[in-house]
Design a protein around this motif. Structure first.
Motif, short mmCIF file in Angstrom:
data_model
loop_
_atom_site.label_atom_id
_atom_site.label_comp_id
_atom_site.label_asym_id
_atom_site.label_seq_id
_atom_site.Cartn_x
_atom_site.Cartn_y
_atom_site.Cartn_z
N LEU A 26 -66.52 -104.13 49.84
CA LEU A 26 -66.09 -105.44 49.37
C LEU A 26 -65.73 -105.76 48.16
CD1 LEU A 26 -64.48 -105.01 52.50
CD2 LEU A 26 -63.45 -103.63 50.87
N LEU A 27 -67.41 -106.51 48.46
CA LEU A 27 -67.19 -107.57 47.40
C LEU A 27 -67.45 -107.64 45.56
CD1 LEU A 27 -68.33 -110.42 50.05
CD2 LEU A 27 -65.99 -110.02 48.66
N GLY A 28 -68.29 -106.21 45.74
CA GLY A 28 -68.80 -105.93 44.40
C GLY A 28 -67.82 -105.54 43.08
N GLY A 29 -68.13 -106.07 42.44
CA GLY A 29 -67.97 -105.87 41.27
C GLY A 29 -67.94 -104.22 40.41
N CYS A 30 -67.25 -104.14 39.54
CA CYS A 30 -67.43 -102.87 38.53
C CYS A 30 -67.84 -103.81 37.32
CB CYS A 30 -65.57 -103.00 38.29
SG CYS A 30 -66.35 -101.55 37.67
N VAL A 31 -69.11 -103.02 36.45
CA VAL A 31 -69.00 -103.03 35.24
C VAL A 31 -69.68 -102.03 34.48
CG1 VAL A 31 -71.39 -103.77 34.10
CG2 VAL A 31 -71.24 -104.19 36.18
N THR A 32 -68.63 -102.58 33.45
CA THR A 32 -67.85 -101.65 32.23
C THR A 32 -68.91 -102.17 30.82
OG1 THR A 32 -66.25 -102.75 31.35
CG2 THR A 32 -65.90 -100.96 33.16
N VAL A 33 -69.81 -100.78 30.63
CA VAL A 33 -69.90 -100.77 29.36
C VAL A 33 -69.34 -100.12 27.57
CG1 VAL A 33 -72.95 -100.91 27.98
CG2 VAL A 33 -72.49 -101.21 30.36
N THR A 34 -69.76 -100.85 26.74
CA THR A 34 -68.66 -100.48 25.82
C THR A 34 -69.75 -100.99 24.29
OG1 THR A 34 -66.99 -102.48 25.38
CG2 THR A 34 -66.72 -100.97 26.42
N ALA A 35 -69.01 -99.64 23.35
CA ALA A 35 -70.34 -100.03 22.35
C ALA A 35 -69.60 -100.39 21.26
CB ALA A 35 -70.07 -98.23 22.15
N PRO A 36 -70.13 -101.65 21.13
CA PRO A 36 -69.74 -102.37 19.58
C PRO A 36 -68.94 -101.69 18.66
CG PRO A 36 -71.66 -102.35 19.55
CD PRO A 36 -72.01 -101.42 20.25
N ASP A 37 -67.68 -102.52 18.25
CA ASP A 37 -67.20 -101.66 17.11
C ASP A 37 -68.07 -101.45 15.37
OD1 ASP A 37 -65.11 -101.24 18.51
OD2 ASP A 37 -63.87 -103.58 17.09
N LYS A 38 -69.00 -102.49 15.27
CA LYS A 38 -69.43 -102.51 14.27
C LYS A 38 -70.77 -102.58 14.76
CE LYS A 38 -66.54 -105.96 11.85
NZ LYS A 38 -66.73 -106.99 11.57
N PRO A 39 -71.30 -101.69 13.64
CA PRO A 39 -72.92 -100.91 13.84
C PRO A 39 -73.83 -102.44 13.82
CG PRO A 39 -72.15 -100.52 11.91
CD PRO A 39 -70.87 -101.10 12.41
N ILE A 40 -74.71 -102.28 14.41
CA ILE A 40 -75.76 -103.43 14.79
C ILE A 40 -76.08 -103.49 13.73
CG2 ILE A 40 -77.86 -104.42 16.16
CD1 ILE A 40 -76.31 -102.64 19.31
#
Length: 71
Positions: A26-40
């Motif tokens: 109930l208390l756990g959050g949601c983690v989202t990982v997205t790729a950056p728009d520009k290359p590293i």
């Protein structure tokens, strides 16, 4: 005699695990990982210097000087 106390579930180890699992769900959050728009971009400025120090004994130096064409 049955225990009608509301805290009776917490006295049982399985009940404790159930309550802990429910609270985590109930208390756990949601983690989202997205790729950056520009290359590293990683800039590495590496400078390698090597110094070679050698010594020749007198006889070896004479042989090299006498036969300079093969060296």
């Amino acid at each position: 005699m049955k225990d009608t106390n509301r805290m009776a579930i917490l006295r049982n180890p399985w009940g404790q695990m159930a309550v802990l699992g429910l609270a985590t769900a109930l208390l756990g959050g949601c983690v989202t990982v997205t790729a950056p728009d520009k290359p590293i971009v990683i800039n590495l400025n590496i400078n390698i210097k090597q110094e070679v120090v050698y010594r020749l004994d007198g006889k070896a130096k004479e042989v090299i000087d006498e036969n300079a064409e093969i060296f």
